[in-house]
Design a protein around this motif. Structure first.
Motif, short mmCIF file in Angstrom:
data_model
loop_
_atom_site.label_atom_id
_atom_site.label_comp_id
_atom_site.label_asym_id
_atom_site.label_seq_id
_atom_site.Cartn_x
_atom_site.Cartn_y
_atom_site.Cartn_z
N THR A 196 27.92 -33.85 -17.80
CA THR A 196 27.53 -32.71 -18.63
C THR A 196 26.33 -31.95 -18.05
OG1 THR A 196 26.19 -34.23 -19.96
CG2 THR A 196 28.41 -33.72 -20.77
N SER A 197 25.83 -32.35 -16.87
CA SER A 197 24.75 -31.58 -16.24
C SER A 197 25.31 -30.24 -15.77
CB SER A 197 24.20 -32.35 -15.03
OG SER A 197 25.16 -32.37 -14.00
N PHE A 198 24.42 -29.35 -15.36
CA PHE A 198 24.87 -28.03 -14.90
C PHE A 198 25.87 -28.20 -13.75
CE2 PHE A 198 24.62 -24.13 -12.49
CZ PHE A 198 24.78 -23.19 -13.50
N VAL A 199 25.49 -28.99 -12.76
CA VAL A 199 26.37 -29.15 -11.60
C VAL A 199 27.53 -30.10 -11.93
CG1 VAL A 199 25.07 -30.99 -10.45
CG2 VAL A 199 26.30 -29.37 -9.07
N ARG A 226 25.13 -39.52 -21.28
CA ARG A 226 24.46 -40.22 -22.38
C ARG A 226 24.94 -39.76 -23.76
NH1 ARG A 226 18.44 -37.43 -22.02
NH2 ARG A 226 19.20 -35.33 -21.59
N LYS A 246 28.65 -34.41 -26.20
CA LYS A 246 28.66 -33.45 -25.08
C LYS A 246 29.83 -33.72 -24.13
CE LYS A 246 24.73 -31.63 -23.30
NZ LYS A 246 23.38 -31.62 -22.70
N ASP A 258 23.34 -44.59 -21.00
CA ASP A 258 22.05 -43.96 -20.74
C ASP A 258 21.58 -44.43 -19.36
OD1 ASP A 258 19.64 -42.57 -22.47
OD2 ASP A 258 18.93 -43.82 -20.82
N ALA A 259 20.88 -43.51 -18.65
CA ALA A 259 20.45 -43.84 -17.28
C ALA A 259 19.47 -45.01 -17.24
CB ALA A 259 19.81 -42.61 -16.64
N THR A 270 25.04 -37.19 -10.96
CA THR A 270 24.29 -35.93 -10.94
C THR A 270 23.13 -36.00 -11.93
OG1 THR A 270 25.51 -34.79 -12.67
CG2 THR A 270 26.45 -34.67 -10.46
N LEU A 301 23.38 -36.32 -5.33
CA LEU A 301 22.89 -35.02 -4.86
C LEU A 301 21.39 -35.02 -4.64
CD1 LEU A 301 24.65 -32.38 -7.16
CD2 LEU A 301 25.13 -32.96 -4.78
N PHE A 309 24.58 -29.42 -0.84
CA PHE A 309 24.13 -28.49 0.21
C PHE A 309 23.03 -29.13 1.03
CE2 PHE A 309 21.59 -24.69 1.52
CZ PHE A 309 22.51 -24.24 2.45
N ASP A 310 22.15 -29.88 0.37
CA ASP A 310 21.35 -30.81 1.16
C ASP A 310 21.97 -32.17 0.96
OD1 ASP A 310 20.16 -29.98 -1.38
OD2 ASP A 310 18.54 -31.38 -1.04
N SER A 317 19.10 -24.17 -10.16
CA SER A 317 19.22 -24.59 -11.57
C SER A 317 17.95 -25.28 -12.04
CB SER A 317 20.39 -25.57 -11.70
OG SER A 317 20.04 -26.79 -11.09
N SER A 371 13.44 -31.32 -10.09
CA SER A 371 13.31 -32.27 -8.97
C SER A 371 12.23 -31.81 -8.01
CB SER A 371 14.64 -32.41 -8.22
OG SER A 371 15.63 -32.87 -9.10
N GLY A 401 24.11 -24.16 -3.80
CA GLY A 401 23.59 -25.27 -4.60
C GLY A 401 24.50 -25.74 -5.72
N1 LIG Z 1 21.57 -31.51 -3.16
C1 LIG Z 1 21.90 -30.35 -3.67
O1 LIG Z 1 22.34 -29.48 -2.98
C2 LIG Z 1 21.75 -30.17 -5.17
C3 LIG Z 1 22.32 -29.08 -5.80
C4 LIG Z 1 22.25 -28.98 -7.18
C5 LIG Z 1 21.57 -29.95 -7.91
N2 LIG Z 1 20.99 -30.98 -7.26
C6 LIG Z 1 20.33 -32.06 -8.01
O2 LIG Z 1 21.27 -32.58 -8.93
C7 LIG Z 1 20.60 -32.99 -10.12
C8 LIG Z 1 21.28 -32.34 -11.30
O3 LIG Z 1 21.01 -30.95 -11.29
P1 LIG Z 1 21.45 -30.04 -12.55
O4 LIG Z 1 20.89 -28.70 -12.36
O5 LIG Z 1 22.90 -30.20 -12.76
O6 LIG Z 1 20.61 -30.79 -13.70
P2 LIG Z 1 20.63 -30.65 -15.29
O7 LIG Z 1 21.59 -29.61 -15.72
O8 LIG Z 1 19.22 -30.56 -15.73
O9 LIG Z 1 21.25 -32.04 -15.73
C9 LIG Z 1 20.57 -33.27 -15.72
C10 LIG Z 1 21.55 -34.31 -16.25
O10 LIG Z 1 20.86 -35.55 -16.40
C11 LIG Z 1 21.28 -36.11 -17.63
N3 LIG Z 1 20.28 -37.06 -18.11
C12 LIG Z 1 18.95 -36.87 -18.25
N4 LIG Z 1 18.38 -38.00 -18.76
C13 LIG Z 1 19.39 -38.90 -18.91
C14 LIG Z 1 19.46 -40.23 -19.36
N5 LIG Z 1 18.37 -40.87 -19.77
N6 LIG Z 1 20.66 -40.86 -19.38
C15 LIG Z 1 21.78 -40.23 -18.96
N7 LIG Z 1 21.79 -38.96 -18.52
C16 LIG Z 1 20.61 -38.31 -18.48
C17 LIG Z 1 21.44 -34.94 -18.57
O11 LIG Z 1 22.24 -35.34 -19.67
P3 LIG Z 1 22.62 -34.32 -20.88
O12 LIG Z 1 23.71 -33.45 -20.32
O13 LIG Z 1 23.11 -35.24 -21.94
O14 LIG Z 1 21.38 -33.55 -21.20
C18 LIG Z 1 22.13 -33.96 -17.64
O15 LIG Z 1 23.52 -34.22 -17.62
C19 LIG Z 1 19.13 -32.62 -9.94
O16 LIG Z 1 18.42 -33.76 -9.54
C20 LIG Z 1 19.15 -31.59 -8.83
O17 LIG Z 1 17.96 -31.59 -8.07
C21 LIG Z 1 21.06 -31.10 -5.91
#
Ligand SMILES: NC(=O)c1ccc[n+]([C@@H]2O[C@H](COP(=O)([O-])OP(=O)(O)OC[C@H]3O[C@@H](n4cnc5c(N)ncnc54)[C@H](OP(=O)(O)O)[C@@H]3O)[C@@H](O)[C@H]2O)c1
Length: 411
Positions: A14-17, A42, A46, A67-68, A87, A112, A143-144, A182, A188, A355
């Motif tokens: 359910t995260s953005f990515v 979690r 959702k 939960d994480a 993610t 990621l 992407f990284d 995002s 991060s 990204g």
């Molecule tokens: N390497 C790359 O190119 C790249 C590209 C994009 C993103 N990223 C990384 O990928 C990660 C995700 O990015 P995003 O923008 O998608 O993040 P985001 O939308 O903020 O999502 C974070 C996720 O973590 C979940 N979460 C937080 N606390 C939790 C817990 N205690 N238990 C279970 N789940 C939990 C959230 O759950 P809910 O949905 O329930 O709130 C949500 O699904 C980040 O670390 C970002 O830096 C890397």
């Protein structure tokens, strides 16, 4: 041994990515076909909303609630799958329990993260367990650092075919890129800046180009590093620092270390952004270098960091619009040079914004590669890199299914 019910679970669906990734997997593999995958997170509500948004009835796409921080729930999740994609970030805040459980239960894992200090901690803490259990852990599958790591791998394969030896020096230059970022990525980045500001030893560790190479690995070669605007005669253009180089260069060096220095013991690698020629290029390079420095300084100090988080950066769960993801792309150029001066140029491109649209496709194919191509590969457990774990098999998948291209440019 009993076969688990799932080939792959997306934790953080359910995260953005994660949402983009879930849609992509549904398009690629269907929801209940031969490739058995599930979504996890979690919040049950959702997850159900995400499944509904794909037009799938309950039961058509299995859901796992965990939960994480709940190790028992993560252990149950790992018992039911061969591969986990995560993610859930910032990984330095939420990621360790899952890596620990995967390493202990022999569950393959990819993610990621671009948080180099966290990767180092995970390798130190959990590599012995992963080796023992057979879990293959692959960080940085977005992407990284997939385009950089596989771009260098591809260039070195071609160099060996053409010249009979690898290139001891490789430069990666970002020729063009279009995309946003995002809330998860912003969180991060801010977390790394926060940790580094409070810890001088960590700053030193982050500055070490071999910081995630195996213990004791310390080639006596000084690595180049573009930290300010400058002119690059190999590309005939001005260059500026590239924000992702801090993680990409470390992954590429780890790939060299893990592959018994297949790129050479004096291998040098750096990354930068191409900013153009003449006065216009110079002004743009200086502007970008100054902007990046300002951002780093603002992130290091608590009051400006607060203002950045509050007013400038996207909140968790937010990110580029579907239209912006669709219009995004990237074009990366690599120049390799052998020890006797022969050169090779390679181009790596991707459609969609780097990204999110492209990252989701890369991560999905990395997970599929672990589950489908490498299940019986005999590759042992441990902490790998994209190039050393996936190599040609992932390049084939990315070209066939993820909008990436890898090509040699003839002079
Ligand atoms: N390497 C790359 O190119 C790249 C590209 C994009 C993103 N990223 C990384 O990928 C990660 C995700 O990015 P995003 O923008 O998608 O993040 P985001 O939308 O903020 O999502 C974070 C996720 O973590 C979940 N979460 C937080 N606390 C939790 C817990 N205690 N238990 C279970 N789940 C939990 C959230 O759950 P809910 O949905 O329930 O709130 C949500 O699904 C980040 O670390 C970002 O830096 C890397």
């Amino acid at each position: 041994m009993k076969t688990p019910p799932h080939d792959l679970i997306v934790f953080g669906a359910t995260s953005f990515v994660g949402q983009i990734l879930t849609r992509y997997l549904a398009e690629q593999f269907g929801a209940h076909g031969r490739f058995r995958w599930a979504i996890a997170g979690r919040s049950e509500a959702k997850l159900a909303a995400l499944r509904n948004s794909l037009g799938l009835a309950a039961g058509k796409l299995p859901q796992v609630v965990a939960d994480a921080a709940d190790e028992a729930a993560l252990r149950r999740m790992c018992r039911d799958t061969r591969v986990v994609i995560s993610t859930v970030g910032p990984y330095a805040l939420y990621g360790e329990p899952l890596v620990k459980v995967c390493a202990e239960t022999g569950t393959d894992y990819c993610d990621l993260t671009g948080e180099v200090q966290w990767i180092r901690r995970m390798i130190h803490a959990h590599e012995p367990a992963a080796r023992k259990s057979g879990a293959r852990i692959v960080h940085c599958c977005g992407f990284d650092s997939i385009p950089s790591d596989l771009g260098v791998y591809f260039l070195q394969q071609r160099a060996r075919e053409r010249f009979g030896r690898p290139c001891t020096e490789v430069k990666m230059r970002v020729k063009a890129v279009r995309g946003g970022f995002s809330g998860g990525t912003a969180a991060s980045m801010v977390n790394v800046m926060k940790e580094a500001a409070a810890n001088p030893a960590l700053r030193k560790e982050i500055a070490d180009p071999y910081s995630i190479c195996p213990a004791g690995y310390a080639p006596a070669v000084r690595q180049p590093n573009v930290t300010s605007a400058g002119y690059d005669a190999d590309f005939g253009a001005w260059v500026a620092p590239f924000v992702m180089s801090a993680i990409n260069t470390r992954i590429v060096q780890r790939s060299n270390a893990l592959s018994k220095q297949s790129y050479g013991k004096d291998f040098r690698y750096d990354e930068a952004m191409l900013m153009g020629r003449g006065l216009k290029g110079r002004t743009a390079a200086m502007g970008l270098a100054a902007g990046l420095l300002g951002f780093m300084l603002a992130g290091a100090l608590p009051p400006t960091r607060w203002a950045l988080e509050r007013f400038v950066l996207p909140a968790p769960g937010e990110g580029p619009s579907a239209e912006d993801q669709r219009k995004g792309f990237y074009d990366l150029r690599f120049l390799g040079r052998t020890s006797d001066g022969r050169t090779l140029r390679v181009k790596v491109t991707g459609d969609r914004d780097p990204g999110y649209g492209s990252t989701a496709k890369m991560l999905g194919q990395a997970g599929a590669c672990l589950a489908l191509d490498l299940a019986e590969s005999g590759r042992p457990g441990g902490f790998w890199t994209p190039a050393t774990m996936f190599g040609d098999q992932l390049i084939e998948r990315l070209v066939a299914h993820s909008g990436l291209t890898f090509e040699v440019l003839e002079d």
